[in-house]
Design a protein around this motif. Structure first.
Motif, PDB file in Angstrom:
ATOM      1  N   PRO A   1       0.746  -1.224   0.127  1.00  0.00           N
ATOM      2  CA  PRO A   1       0.109   0.051  -0.110  1.00  0.00           C
ATOM      3  C   PRO A   1       0.732   1.301  -0.041  1.00  0.00           C
ATOM      4  N   VAL A   2       1.921   1.189   0.844  1.00  0.00           N
ATOM      5  CA  VAL A   2       2.743   2.366   0.827  1.00  0.00           C
ATOM      6  C   VAL A   2       3.550   2.747  -0.650  1.00  0.00           C
ATOM      7  N   ALA A   3       3.991   1.534  -1.356  1.00  0.00           N
ATOM      8  CA  ALA A   3       4.480   1.705  -2.407  1.00  0.00           C
ATOM      9  C   ALA A   3       3.479   2.182  -3.585  1.00  0.00           C
ATOM     10  N   THR A   4       2.304   1.540  -3.567  1.00  0.00           N
ATOM     11  CA  THR A   4       1.591   1.939  -4.173  1.00  0.00           C
ATOM     12  C   THR A   4       1.126   3.552  -4.367  1.00  0.00           C
ATOM     13  N   SER A   5       1.097   4.197  -3.169  1.00  0.00           N
ATOM     14  CA  SER A   5       0.814   5.382  -2.802  1.00  0.00           C
ATOM     15  C   SER A   5       1.789   6.471  -3.527  1.00  0.00           C
ATOM     16  N   ILE A   6       2.914   5.788  -3.341  1.00  0.00           N
ATOM     17  CA  ILE A   6       4.249   6.605  -4.040  1.00  0.00           C
ATOM     18  C   ILE A   6       4.433   6.524  -5.247  1.00  0.00           C
ATOM     19  N   ALA A   7       4.062   5.416  -5.870  1.00  0.00           N
ATOM     20  CA  ALA A   7       4.251   4.974  -7.223  1.00  0.00           C
ATOM     21  C   ALA A   7       3.047   5.646  -7.978  1.00  0.00           C
TER      22      ALA A   7
END
Length: 212
Positions: free
Chosen positions: A68-74
């Protein structure tokens, strides 16, 4: 050389986890039993299956926190997606998870009963939504999906309904127009009297421009 470089860049703890994961899979992989699947399993085998379930649960918890963190940044820009993908590819998500999924599918095909006893498969299903959200951010994802489903000349008429087209919707392209377009860096080609733009496919093709 790339494989050796990746091994050097991998952390010692990640390498240890990968070895442990492969050890679990090797212990669960059936030996030469004449093609017969046992009806009962030894306590040792069930213990390894239980350990695989605990390992999978810990791995899925970590990945469930990371994605979820990776998706938010990406989701910020395509450049952010590329950088995040590079980081995730070197993390547990990109190294341990793909091999674990393939291994479990292999074990499932060899001994479905044992894998159901172990109970590791439902844990992986919880990651599907996180993975799907991240993958949907990939640049060109919708275009690639459309090309896979409706490649011109093969399945295009099935999805678009060729019989519904009338003459007013048909654009006529002269040979001179095609030649001028290709001189300017385009990549139009004629197949059965129809003009197709394969510029995007050219960059993905492994066969080279000469064959296209």
């Amino acid at each position: 050389m790339d494989h050796e470089l990746a091994n050097r860049e991998r952390s010692a703890s990640l390498d240890l986890l990968l070895r442990f994961q492969r050890l679990l899979v090797s212990k669960l992989y059936p030996g030469d039993c004449g093609g017969q699947v046992p009806q009962t399993y030894s306590p040792d085998l069930l213990g390894v299956g239980s350990l695989l379930k605990k390992y999978t649960a810990l791995l899925c918890t970590h990945i469930g926190d990371i994605l979820p963190v990776a998706t938010s940044i990406a989701s910020t820009t395509h450049r952010h997606f590329a950088e995040v993908s590079r980081v995730v590819d070197g993390d547990l998500t990109g190294i341990l998870l793909p091999e674990l999924v393939v291994s479990i599918v292999l074990l499932l095909s060899k001994n479905a009963g044992l894998m159901q006893e172990a109970g590791a498969i439902p844990l992986l299903a919880g990651l599907l939504e996180h993975l799907d959200r991240f993958n949907h951010l990939a640049p060109g994802k919708e275009r690639d999906d459309n090309e896979d489903l409706a490649w011109p000349g093969i399945m295009g008429s099935f999805f678009t309904g060729q019989s519904c087209r009338n003459n007013e919707e048909v654009t006529l392209i002269r040979k001179a127009d095609l030649e001028n377009h290709n001189k300017d860096g385009g990549f139009w080609t004629v197949i059965d009297g129809k003009v197709y733009d394969i510029k995007d496919f050219q960059t993905q093709s492994l066969s080279g421009s000469s064959i296209l």
